[in-house]
Write an enzyme that holds these catalytic residues in place. Structure first.
Site, mmCIF file in Angstrom:
data_model
loop_
_atom_site.group_PDB
_atom_site.id
_atom_site.type_symbol
_atom_site.label_atom_id
_atom_site.label_comp_id
_atom_site.label_asym_id
_atom_site.label_seq_id
_atom_site.Cartn_x
_atom_site.Cartn_y
_atom_site.Cartn_z
ATOM 1 N N MET A 30 0.850 -1.195 0.000
ATOM 2 C CA MET A 30 0.000 0.000 0.000
ATOM 3 C C MET A 30 0.890 1.252 0.000
ATOM 4 S SD MET A 30 -3.432 -0.920 2.048
ATOM 5 C CE MET A 30 -2.848 -0.625 3.700
ATOM 6 N N HIS A 37 9.314 -3.540 3.347
ATOM 7 C CA HIS A 37 8.927 -3.734 1.944
ATOM 8 C C HIS A 37 10.166 -3.992 1.085
ATOM 9 C CE1 HIS A 37 5.611 -0.926 3.369
ATOM 10 N NE2 HIS A 37 4.922 -1.942 2.916
HETATM 11 O O1 PAF Z 1 -0.138 -5.831 3.461
HETATM 12 C C1 PAF Z 1 -0.564 -4.896 2.749
HETATM 13 O O2 PAF Z 1 0.098 -3.869 2.546
HETATM 14 C C2 PAF Z 1 -1.936 -5.020 2.107
HETATM 15 O O3 PAF Z 1 -2.827 -5.667 2.940
HETATM 16 C C3 PAF Z 1 -1.884 -5.697 0.715
HETATM 17 C C4 PAF Z 1 -1.429 -7.137 0.807
HETATM 18 C C5 PAF Z 1 -0.979 -4.913 -0.201
HETATM 19 C C6 PAF Z 1 -3.289 -5.698 0.101
HETATM 20 O O4 PAF Z 1 -3.785 -4.409 -0.056
#
Ligand code: PAF
Length: 281
Positions: A30, A37
């Protein structure tokens, strides 16, 4: 960094890669990317010829009183991080691109979402499963990467992929922490200085739980209670839940055995933070 906004553009790009015989990794996010990430993107870059990072603040997974509007966004910084880490494209659709007028098809799992975060966030996992399913259909990756910090989400996605026969390998990646132990999260930005200091109690509770198991404690109630006691000593912490569950069913357990997940959600001011540990005994 190439940022694609439409489903058609992504499909064209992925089709071209597949015609060349290249493998594709997907890192669904997101945005407001951090080292957690980044570790997923690195894994994807190592394990695939091409990597797509999706950045989409998915309205469907937020409840009515949650932080959809205030969720942090910074596409410029995210693009830089993706570029530096070796991702090939960012897919950054508008909500109207993902949910066209008349949208009415959902992935609605029973069982696994009815525990832990699902109890206080009743629409959350329906939104997650639906958007992840859509991203899988759009990107058609060989592999997709998710953080173990969202352990329930990871278990749910693995189950969805198995149940719906999706030909995608799901790879869970370890929690990345700050130097003092706080799990990296885009929502850490909500913390005031005092709350940020207080939030370290979560990783302390994780350590305590893990140590108790290493020392031979097998009563889940005793472990969870000790963790709750520790967190409750922190006046800025407001516990949503601390629970020990079976990793495969998400059902509460009395005895520590098999694949266990000990997970917690705790509020510090505006931030609702999660942390956990997993063990196989
Ligand atoms: O973990 C996240 O950032 C969200 O839940 C995802 C998997 C991108 C789905 O919107």
């Amino acid at each position: 960094m190439i940022v694609l906004k439409t489903i058609d553009e992504v499909r064209k790009q992925v089709k071209a890669w597949k015609e060349e015989g290249l493998s594709v990794g997907l890192v669904p996010t997101m945005g407001y990317l951090h080292e957690g990430h980044q570790s997923l993107i690195k894994k994807s870059v190592e394990g695939n010829d091409r990597t797509v990072v999706s950045i989409f603040v998915n309205p469907m997974q937020f409840g009515p009183n949650e932080d959809l509007e205030s969720y942090p966004r910074d596409l410029e910084a995210d693009s830089k991080l993706c570029e530096e880490t070796g991702a090939d494209i960012i897919f950054n659709p508008e909500p109207s691109e993902m949910y066209a007028d008349g949208f009415c098809s959902y992935v609605n799992m029973t069982g696994l979402p009815d525990a832990l975060c699902g109890l206080t966030r009743p629409v959350h996992f329906k939104g997650v499963c639906t958007v992840v399913n859509k991203l899988f259909n759009i990107v058609t990756p060989d592999r997709a990467y998710f953080g173990q910090k969202d352990a329930q989400q990871l278990a749910i996605i693995m189950r969805m992929v198995k149940d719906l026969n999706m030909d995608i390998e799901i790879i869970g990646c370890p929690i990345i922490r700050e130097a003092d132990g706080l799990a990296k999260s885009s929502r850490n930005i909500y913390l005031t200085k005092e709350e940020r200091e207080a939030a370290v109690v979560l990783s302390k509770a994780v350590k305590l739980g893990e140590q108790m198991i290493v020392s031979g404690e097998r009563d889940a109630y005793v472990i969870v209670n000790s963790m709750k006691e520790l967190i409750s000593k922190e006046p800025l912490a407001d516990i949503d839940y601390v629970e020990m569950v079976n990793m495969d069913t998400m059902k509460s357990i009395d005895k520590v055995e098999g694949n266990i997940l000990c997970a917690m959600a705790v509020r510090f001011g505006k931030a609702r933070l999660i942390d956990n540990f997993m063990k196989t005994i």
